[in-house]
Design a protein around this motif. Structure first.
Motif, PDB file in Angstrom:
ATOM      1  N   PRO A 173       0.829  -1.218   0.000  1.00 45.14           N
ATOM      2  CA  PRO A 173       0.000   0.000   0.000  1.00 45.14           C
ATOM      3  C   PRO A 173       0.858   1.259   0.000  1.00 45.14           C
ATOM      4  O   PRO A 173       0.779   2.099   0.909  1.00 45.14           O
ATOM      5  CB  PRO A 173      -0.812  -0.147   1.287  1.00 45.14           C
ATOM      6  CG  PRO A 173       0.085  -0.913   2.194  1.00 45.14           C
ATOM      7  CD  PRO A 173       0.896  -1.842   1.315  1.00 45.14           C
ATOM      8  N   SER A 174       1.702   1.408  -0.995  1.00 48.15           N
ATOM      9  CA  SER A 174       2.709   2.472  -0.999  1.00 48.15           C
ATOM     10  C   SER A 174       2.110   3.860  -1.176  1.00 48.15           C
ATOM     11  O   SER A 174       2.792   4.852  -0.942  1.00 48.15           O
ATOM     12  CB  SER A 174       3.746   2.212  -2.106  1.00 48.15           C
ATOM     13  OG  SER A 174       3.116   2.117  -3.365  1.00 48.15           O
ATOM     14  N   ARG A 175       0.848   3.952  -1.602  1.00 44.92           N
ATOM     15  CA  ARG A 175       0.241   5.251  -1.813  1.00 44.92           C
ATOM     16  C   ARG A 175      -0.292   5.860  -0.514  1.00 44.92           C
ATOM     17  O   ARG A 175      -0.826   6.951  -0.507  1.00 44.92           O
ATOM     18  CB  ARG A 175      -0.881   5.132  -2.842  1.00 44.92           C
ATOM     19  CG  ARG A 175      -0.380   4.797  -4.238  1.00 44.92           C
ATOM     20  CD  ARG A 175      -1.493   4.448  -5.209  1.00 44.92           C
ATOM     21  NE  ARG A 175      -2.480   5.509  -5.324  1.00 44.92           N
ATOM     22  CZ  ARG A 175      -3.771   5.334  -5.061  1.00 44.92           C
ATOM     23  NH1 ARG A 175      -4.219   4.170  -4.679  1.00 44.92           N
ATOM     24  NH2 ARG A 175      -4.615   6.331  -5.202  1.00 44.92           N
ATOM     25  N   VAL A 176      -0.149   5.148   0.598  1.00 44.72           N
ATOM     26  CA  VAL A 176      -0.574   5.671   1.898  1.00 44.72           C
ATOM     27  C   VAL A 176       0.597   6.382   2.560  1.00 44.72           C
ATOM     28  O   VAL A 176       1.710   5.845   2.598  1.00 44.72           O
ATOM     29  CB  VAL A 176      -1.049   4.525   2.819  1.00 44.72           C
ATOM     30  CG1 VAL A 176      -1.554   5.091   4.147  1.00 44.72           C
ATOM     31  CG2 VAL A 176      -2.140   3.719   2.152  1.00 44.72           C
ATOM     32  N   ALA A 177       0.373   7.554   3.097  1.00 42.09           N
ATOM     33  CA  ALA A 177       1.386   8.215   3.913  1.00 42.09           C
ATOM     34  C   ALA A 177       1.433   7.514   5.266  1.00 42.09           C
ATOM     35  O   ALA A 177       0.397   7.131   5.803  1.00 42.09           O
ATOM     36  CB  ALA A 177       1.053   9.685   4.083  1.00 42.09           C
ATOM     37  N   SER A 178       2.633   7.353   5.799  1.00 43.44           N
ATOM     38  CA  SER A 178       2.771   6.631   7.067  1.00 43.44           C
ATOM     39  C   SER A 178       1.912   7.262   8.163  1.00 43.44           C
ATOM     40  O   SER A 178       1.331   6.553   8.998  1.00 43.44           O
ATOM     41  CB  SER A 178       4.242   6.584   7.490  1.00 43.44           C
ATOM     42  OG  SER A 178       4.765   7.897   7.653  1.00 43.44           O
ATOM     43  N   VAL A 179       1.811   8.595   8.178  1.00 41.20           N
ATOM     44  CA  VAL A 179       1.042   9.265   9.229  1.00 41.20           C
ATOM     45  C   VAL A 179      -0.453   9.019   9.098  1.00 41.20           C
ATOM     46  O   VAL A 179      -1.216   9.245  10.048  1.00 41.20           O
ATOM     47  CB  VAL A 179       1.317  10.784   9.227  1.00 41.20           C
ATOM     48  CG1 VAL A 179       2.767  11.059   9.603  1.00 41.20           C
ATOM     49  CG2 VAL A 179       0.963  11.417   7.877  1.00 41.20           C
ATOM     50  N   ASP A 180      -0.895   8.566   7.923  1.00 46.89           N
ATOM     51  CA  ASP A 180      -2.323   8.311   7.692  1.00 46.89           C
ATOM     52  C   ASP A 180      -2.695   6.850   7.886  1.00 46.89           C
ATOM     53  O   ASP A 180      -3.884   6.504   7.858  1.00 46.89           O
ATOM     54  CB  ASP A 180      -2.710   8.730   6.269  1.00 46.89           C
ATOM     55  CG  ASP A 180      -2.612  10.229   6.063  1.00 46.89           C
ATOM     56  OD1 ASP A 180      -2.771  10.967   7.054  1.00 46.89           O
ATOM     57  OD2 ASP A 180      -2.378  10.655   4.912  1.00 46.89           O
ATOM     58  N   LEU A 181      -1.716   5.977   8.061  1.00 48.76           N
ATOM     59  CA  LEU A 181      -2.003   4.545   8.139  1.00 48.76           C
ATOM     60  C   LEU A 181      -2.968   4.222   9.270  1.00 48.76           C
ATOM     61  O   LEU A 181      -3.826   3.338   9.132  1.00 48.76           O
ATOM     62  CB  LEU A 181      -0.691   3.762   8.317  1.00 48.76           C
ATOM     63  CG  LEU A 181      -0.824   2.232   8.365  1.00 48.76           C
ATOM     64  CD1 LEU A 181      -1.380   1.689   7.057  1.00 48.76           C
ATOM     65  CD2 LEU A 181       0.520   1.590   8.703  1.00 48.76           C
TER      66      LEU A 181
END
Length: 294
Positions: free
Chosen positions: A225-233
């Motif tokens: 899921p590379s299109r997710v920003a880590s802060v939004d996971l």
């Protein structure tokens, strides 16, 4: 004429019409010039070239409600993610990646644990509790059980549902049961490694009732899921949400902070959040952070 693309292979698009006829069509050149690729699930316009041979030319694509990139399909109402309880054993990390992937697209999800008849312990109960606690509708059973098929049909009624999951978990067998005929080749499991041979080589739409469709898709062994920003996971792990309010610092990662200041870690310790789900969150978060550093 208008219809819906139910299959696309080697530049040919098979369009199902309201008259229950299927036309084989090629897309006009303007789509290539505009960089637009017709997708399974698209509602389209086409011109009939030969009624006798059921051939035509695809001329227009109606506005899409949504688009999934992997699998590449459109106009999906929900996803049913299929994993087996046994043979092959479920990879919950992959399941959680599927859930993040669908959450990014705002696609509601039903989780189906197949082959529950092979569960000699209480794994089915364990997995059901984990994902119901995460806010998902969960169905467990076997495709050989008619009552299970009826529960699945009720969950699919009136919707276009994409079936997703790894190879060998029984998606094609399920499609056959729903479609009431052997519409998909069913592979045998390798007895040596207990993994499925992938039998679905393309996405295909099947009408199971007048207003109910299922899309069977190729199985996957990995999903990033590379299109997710880590802060939004954190927002894609539904059961975290009420506990995030108990974190003492804004921007808490729920990984590096001490337990006494992180509401999510406290919930894991108390059993309110599955440790399996939390561990998968940590792994995916770390991968996303590493990608962001590059």
């Amino acid at each position: 004429m208008t219809g819906k693309i139910i299959k696309g292979i080697s530049g040919f698009y098979y369009i199902h019409t309201a008259e229950d006829k299927i036309y084989s069509c090629r897309a006009v050149g303007i789509f290539r010039k505009l960089g637009i690729k017709p997708l399974v699930g698209d509602n389209v316009d086409f011109d009939v070239i030969s009624e006798e041979r059921a051939e035509g030319s695809l001329t227009g694509i109606h506005e899409r409600r949504n688009v999934l990139i992997r699998p590449a399909v459109s106009n999906v109402d929900q996803a049913m993610i299929v994993f087996a309880v046994r043979e092959p054993d479920p990879n919950l990390n992959l399941l959680d990646r599927f859930l993040v992937h669908m959450g990014m697209q705002d696609i509601p999800v039903v989780v189906y644990f197949n082959k529950a008849d092979l569960d000699s312990g209480r794994l089915t109960e364990k997995y059901t509790k984990i994902y119901e606690a995460a806010g998902y509708t969960v169905i467990s059973g076997s495709t050989s059980d008619d009552s299970c098929i009826e529960r699945i049909k009720a969950a699919l009624e009136g919707k276009t549902t994409v079936l997703a999951g790894p190879s060998g978990v029984g998606k094609s067998s399920l499609t056959n049961k729903l479609y009431r005929k052997e519409c998909m080749e069913v592979g045998e499991l390798s007895q040596k490694i207990k993994r499925g041979k992938q039998t679905t080589r393309h996405s295909e739409l099947f009408m199971i009732d007048a207003d109910s469709y299922v899309l069977d898709t190729p199985g996957f062994t990995s999903l990033n899921p590379s299109r997710v920003a880590s802060v939004d996971l954190e927002y894609y792990f539904n059961e975290f949400k009420p506990h995030i309010l108990n974190c003492k610092f804004t921007g808490c990662s729920h990984i590096y902070e001490a337990e006494d200041i992180c509401g999510v870690k406290q919930a894991v310790s108390s059993g309110d959040i599955s440790s399996d789900r939390y561990d998968n969150y940590c792994q995916i978060f770390s991968e996303l952070k590493e990608q962001e550093r590059r």
